[in-house]
Write an enzyme that holds these catalytic residues in place. Structure first.
Site, PDB file in Angstrom:
ATOM      1  N   GLU B 205     -32.224   4.630 132.427  1.00  0.00           N
ATOM      2  CA  GLU B 205     -32.871   4.105 131.221  1.00  0.00           C
ATOM      3  C   GLU B 205     -31.908   3.335 130.310  1.00  0.00           C
ATOM      4  O   GLU B 205     -32.245   2.274 129.798  1.00  0.00           O
ATOM      5  CB  GLU B 205     -33.514   5.245 130.412  1.00  0.00           C
ATOM      6  CG  GLU B 205     -34.824   5.745 130.973  1.00  0.00           C
ATOM      7  CD  GLU B 205     -34.648   6.761 132.078  1.00  0.00           C
ATOM      8  OE1 GLU B 205     -33.498   7.174 132.336  1.00  0.00           O
ATOM      9  OE2 GLU B 205     -35.657   7.166 132.674  1.00  0.00           O
ATOM     10  N   HIS B 274     -40.533  17.109 127.717  1.00  0.00           N
ATOM     11  CA  HIS B 274     -41.445  16.041 128.119  1.00  0.00           C
ATOM     12  C   HIS B 274     -42.616  15.893 127.161  1.00  0.00           C
ATOM     13  O   HIS B 274     -43.627  15.312 127.501  1.00  0.00           O
ATOM     14  CB  HIS B 274     -41.993  16.305 129.529  1.00  0.00           C
ATOM     15  CG  HIS B 274     -40.997  16.073 130.613  1.00  0.00           C
ATOM     16  ND1 HIS B 274     -39.888  16.855 130.784  1.00  0.00           N
ATOM     17  CD2 HIS B 274     -40.939  15.132 131.591  1.00  0.00           C
ATOM     18  CE1 HIS B 274     -39.194  16.417 131.828  1.00  0.00           C
ATOM     19  NE2 HIS B 274     -39.797  15.373 132.334  1.00  0.00           N
TER      20      HIS B 274
END
Lengths: 355, 472
Positions: B205, B274
């Site tokens: 990322e 998450h």
């Protein structure tokens, strides 16, 4: 008077074949410069040296605030690379960026006025020493977060690849930044997608106050791309001819679609990390020895006198011209007004185009 | 002209120091870069370098002098060829340190400017006494055919339409191409646009966010998909420090037209790492736009606007909403403006404002309240930054009560901002303090019952609405 540094243009030079990783500096085999090339390199490097000395002086006078990282000692790196590059190629670097801007042809006045935080600065006083840009000159900053420019520079190369315009991204970073994780994320994608990027690692031996061998498990930075299959070589970054020659090889590799290339420029900064660094982590002798034996500008000057019989008067004329440019920039940067207070709220967002 | 060497500052805060030692003596030849003296402060010892060449004609401040003020002339250098004795004869008192004066002037301005010139941050009258709500009623083009579509399909169509329209638009991220999207949002894009414009990245990322920003600085229009915004934490430096700030730091030269998009916030039973809602984080940053749609039509119209926007846009989606269906007008030119809220249910008794999946609680509560005779006006903020507070204030001026709802954490949350903005703009209109319903102040638990407790629910919104209406 209008004074402008010009973009360094390399007269045509036969291209050497790309060599595999691991080439030790061997000054004796380096292609010599013509008289014009040596004169060009001398002028350009001297401009950076004098500009940085002036910046240091102005910092001391309180005209420049915050952080100020000088490029003195490393001039041959960016000048040699610019002599190997073509118009349209991009340059991006970290916070030690004044030399790169001058080498890209940005005006001394605009750079110095940004250092003093004035409205005539390249970022109209809102960026400062570490954050300056010129879309016109393909200079993409000037980044204050160590290593961030490596991903960004890879992104510039991505855009080159996407557009197919045959330009190359010259992405500079230091031996300190070379330990950041995103550098290797970028290496991976650059090689995976064969992006036209030359990673120029300016190894000046110290990441702020930390010597390379105290921070790096692998101190041969040319090998940092080995696991990705990126070729690399170590270059005598104090010899502008060696830099240009390696630069030509690396840039040709990237431009021809073979993907990234790593150049470890072995260089040295004479000054501290920033203006407030007393540099107690190294000996005075070490600095003195580099200055006396390896100074990039003195090397060229000696060649000009010895090989091209350039007289002291001619060299003095060059010196005077450079000094005039720098003094003019300092004068401008001292008296140019600060940004209008209304500038506080401009340039935060762009207006979307209608429709 | 002789050149005077001034006592340098080692740092922006240094005012004086000790001239510890001269390393050159009067009459010595010096050249630029030579170390001529050492100075000391309580923090460090520094070397003074000559900035010009010539002869050290006169030392004005002796070794060991304490408390030498910055910018005091400490020596004189006679330029090449100059008469040393003439230079040495210069009386220090006549040396005019012009530079220090020039340096001092701006710092005085610095102090004066903010008070006198900058618009104050919290002027109560920044919203007109009678605020005007944004009218979203004509957003659907007149006569346009309307069909049912999931949020997922609407997002996909938005990207496809914009990629057809502009060759500089491309999408990159993990599993966006061959896998067709981890949540199938990019389904079919690879087939239509090919691997050059629909790019599978490695799991990296930080790196691909930076590459996206670099490409955007160069003028392309990347859509960077994060598999979830939880993973964008790895990339947040590039989003904030590179994408959001470069336009300002470049004096307007270099914007980053880039969209960062992907699911944000809690899905179901995926645990603390998450489930984080980042709306408040990104909305804190000048230089970003932050969009968080609820309906499919808003998702489509806002994503198309985001892709066309010249600024970095954080586009926060929600996994649970991906499969919900809404009416969406057909056609390629359906845009929703960024920065405009929408009154989705008119009412008179209390304003409920939310955004994203928070709207499910807001709308559910409004329905429940209606059964008890309380007509709630429900506003979907849609964009978090810039925030359309005027539409909210217009409603509060009518209802005099407000409940703000979000799934994010309470401290420094978006609803905290909404409450503050209402207080600044419509304090006199309030009949009760603004109430908020948020996610609980805990990392998201995994157990089904605990997760349910951690999230807001319709009952909490109903209770808050009744409380501000002083109804039991």
């Amino acid at each position: 008077m209008a004074v402008a540094a010009r973009k360094s243009k390399a007269p045509a030079q036969p291209k050497a074949a790309a060599r595999p990783a691991k080439a030790t500096p061997a000054s004796s085999n380096i292609a010599t410069f013509t008289r014009e090339e040596d004169l060009h390199a001398y002028r350009e490097m001297l401009l950076i040296r004098r500009f940085e000395e002036k910046a240091g002086q102005m910092y001391g006078m309180g005209l420049i605030g915050g952080f100020c990282h000088l490029y003195i000692g490393q001039e041959a790196v960016v000048i040699g690379m610019q002599m190997a590059s073509k118009d349209g190629d991009q340059v991006i670097t970290g916070y030690r960026d004044h030399g790169h801007m001058l080498a890209c042809g940005m005006e001394s006045r605009g750079v110095m006025a940004e250092l003093t935080g004035r409205r005539g600065g390249y970022s109209r006083g809102k960026g400062g020493s570490m954050h300056m840009f010129s879309r016109e000159k393909n200079f993409y900053g000037g980044h204050g977060i160590v290593g961030a420019q490596v991903s960004l520079g890879t992104g510039l190369a991505f855009a080159d690849w996407y557009r197919g315009d045959n330009t190359v991204s010259m992405t500079y970073f230091g031996d300190g930044a070379a330990n950041q994780g995103q550098v290797y994320e970028s290496f991976n994608m650059a090689k995976l997608w064969k992006l036209p990027v030359v990673f120029v690692i300016e190894n000046n031996r110290y990441a702020m106050g930390t010597a390379v061998n105290r921070a790096s498990a692998q101190t041969d930075f040319s090998k940092r791309g080995v696991s990705f299959g990126i070729p690399g070589e170590q270059v005598d970054g104090m010899d502008v001819r060696a830099v240009r020659e390696a630069g030509l090889r690396a840039i040709e590799h990237a431009r021809s679609g073979k993907g990234p290339y790593i150049l470890e420029m072995q260089t040295y900064r004479y000054r501290g990390h920033s203006m407030s660094d007393p540099a107690k982590y190294r000996s005075k002798d070490e600095v003195q020895r580099m200055r006396e034996e390896h100074d990039p500008i003195e090397q060229v000057r000696a060649r000009l006198v010895r090989d091209f019989k350039i007289g002291e008067d001619d060299l003095k004329a060059i010196d005077a011209k450079v000094r005039e440019i720098v003094n003019d920039a300092a004068e401008f940067a001292t008296h140019d007004p600060e940004p209008d207070p209304s500038e506080l709220f401009t340039d935060i967002l762009l207006e979307p185009a209608q429709g | 002209m002789p050149i005077d060497i001034l006592m340098p500052a080692l740092s922006p805060t240094m005012e004086e120091g000790k001239l510890a030692k001269w390393l050159k003596k009067e009459g010595d030849q010096v050249k630029a870069g030579d170390i001529i003296a050492e100075i000391e402060t309580d923090k460090a010892t520094m070397e003074v370098e000559a900035v010009d060449e010539g002869i050290l004609a006169k030392i004005l401040v002796a070794d060991g002098t304490e408390n030498v003020a910055v910018n005091t002339p400490i020596a004189v250098i006679a330029a090449d060829g100059e008469d040393v004795s003439a230079a040495a004869a210069v009386d220090p008192a006549t040396i005019n340190p012009t530079a220090p004066q020039a340096a001092a002037a701006p710092s005085k301005q610095d102090e004066a400017a903010p008070a006198a010139e900058s618009p104050a941050a919290s002027v109560p009258a920044s919203v007109p006494a009678q605020a005007k709500a944004y009218d979203a009623s004509s957003e659907f083009p007149a006569g346009a055919e309307v069909g049912m579509q999931t949020v997922r399909e609407a997002l996909r169509d938005a990207m496809a339409e914009e990629m057809r329209r502009d060759g500089d638009v491309f999408v990159m991220g993990e599993e966006v191409a061959e896998y067709q999207g981890a949540y199938k949002v990019t389904q079919g894009l690879l087939q239509e646009f090919g691997p050059k414009r629909v790019i599978d990245t490695p799991i990296t990322e930080h790196g691909f966010a930076g590459i996206g920003v670099g490409a955007a600085l160069s003028g392309l229009r990347p859509i960077v998909e994060f598999m979830t915004f939880n993973f964008a934490m790895q990339a947040i430096d590039q989003i904030i420090n590179s994408a959001a700030k470069t336009l300002y730091m470049s004096g307007g030269q270099m914007g980053a037209p880039i969209v960062f998009r992907g699911p944000n916030g809690a899905a179901a039973r995926v645990g603390a790492q998450h489930s984080h809602d980042y709306a408040a984080w990104y909305s804190n940053v000048p230089g970003l736009k932050v969009v968080m749609p609820y309906s499919a039509s808003d998702a489509k119209g806002l994503l198309k606007s985001a892709i066309r926007d010249p600024n970095p846009v954080i586009f926060l989606e929600n996994e649970i909403l991906y499969g919900r269906s809404f009416e969406v007008p057909k056609g390629d030119d359906f845009l929703i403006p960024i920065g405009k809220a929408k009154v989705v249910r008119p009412g008179t008794d209390v304003t409920i404002v939310s955004f994203g999946i928070g709207m499910t609680y807001a709308l559910g509560a409004a329905e429940a309240l209606a059964k008890e005779g309380i007509e709630a006006e429900v506003i979907d903020l849609r964009t978090i930054r810039p925030m359309d507070i005027e539409t909210v204030v217009a409603s509060v001026q009518k209802t005099n009560r407000c409940v703000a709802v979000e799934e994010g954490f309470p401290q420094s949350g978006v609803t905290a901002e909404i409450g503050m903005k209402i207080m600044e703009a419509a304090f006199d209109y309030l009949d009760a303090p603004v109430a908020r319903v948020t996610g609980k102040d805990v990392p998201m638990p995994y157990a089904a019952n605990l997760e349910k407790l951690a999230l807001p629910n319709i009952g909490e919104v109903v209770a808050a609405a009744k409380a501000v209406c002083y109804r039991a």
